[in-house]
Scaffold this active site. Structure first.
Site, PDB file in Angstrom:
ATOM      1  N   VAL A  75      -4.164  18.219 -30.131  1.00  0.00           N
ATOM      2  CA  VAL A  75      -2.812  17.750 -30.460  1.00  0.00           C
ATOM      3  C   VAL A  75      -2.029  17.517 -29.175  1.00  0.00           C
ATOM      4  O   VAL A  75      -1.331  16.506 -29.031  1.00  0.00           O
ATOM      5  CB  VAL A  75      -2.089  18.753 -31.385  1.00  0.00           C
ATOM      6  CG1 VAL A  75      -0.634  18.367 -31.600  1.00  0.00           C
ATOM      7  CG2 VAL A  75      -2.817  18.857 -32.714  1.00  0.00           C
ATOM      8  N   HIS A  76      -2.171  18.420 -28.224  1.00  0.00           N
ATOM      9  CA  HIS A  76      -1.507  18.298 -26.926  1.00  0.00           C
ATOM     10  C   HIS A  76      -1.954  17.011 -26.219  1.00  0.00           C
ATOM     11  O   HIS A  76      -1.129  16.287 -25.651  1.00  0.00           O
ATOM     12  CB  HIS A  76      -1.831  19.531 -26.083  1.00  0.00           C
ATOM     13  CG  HIS A  76      -1.212  19.546 -24.739  1.00  0.00           C
ATOM     14  ND1 HIS A  76       0.143  19.632 -24.532  1.00  0.00           N
ATOM     15  CD2 HIS A  76      -1.776  19.504 -23.507  1.00  0.00           C
ATOM     16  CE1 HIS A  76       0.391  19.640 -23.231  1.00  0.00           C
ATOM     17  NE2 HIS A  76      -0.757  19.562 -22.593  1.00  0.00           N
ATOM     18  N   ALA A  77      -3.229  16.728 -26.269  1.00  0.00           N
ATOM     19  CA  ALA A  77      -3.764  15.518 -25.637  1.00  0.00           C
ATOM     20  C   ALA A  77      -3.186  14.262 -26.280  1.00  0.00           C
ATOM     21  O   ALA A  77      -2.795  13.315 -25.587  1.00  0.00           O
ATOM     22  CB  ALA A  77      -5.292  15.508 -25.734  1.00  0.00           C
TER      23      ALA A  77
END
Length: 103
Positions: A75-77
């Site tokens: 999700v961060h990516a």
């Protein structure tokens, strides 16, 4: 494919693109060096393309069936990539405005 390395590559390339766009904006604002700003934007586009290729590989592997686990780093990516894409578009507009003001 090593999923962790792929995700980290996506984050690194998206983050690099973001940094380059900010360098381009500062270059346009502070030095009014629009040729250098354009070069930074070109480099940012290349980094963004690399990040997008990683995202495409991940999507192809998943095949829309949940084969790839979605975890916080993934999700961060995706967040990094989305922000880099948006900043790329905004950066182009901001540089164009600085160029217009300088003229």
């Amino acid at each position: 494919m090593d999923l962790e390395n792929e995700v980290m590559e996506l984050i690194a390339n998206a983050g690099y693109a973001r940094s380059l766009v900010f360098q381009a904006i500062r270059c346009a604002r502070e030095q009014q060096d629009f040729a250098q700003a354009k070069e930074f934007m070109h480099q940012a586009q290349q980094a963004l393309s690399s990040a997008h290729h990683v995202q495409t590989r991940l999507i192809e592997m998943d095949e829309g069936s949940g084969k790839i686990p979605v975890h916080l780093v993934m999700v961060h990516a995706q967040d990094h990539l989305m922000n880099a894409i948006m900043l790329m578009e905004l950066g182009q507009e901001i540089i164009a405005l600085h160029q217009k003001i300088a003229a």
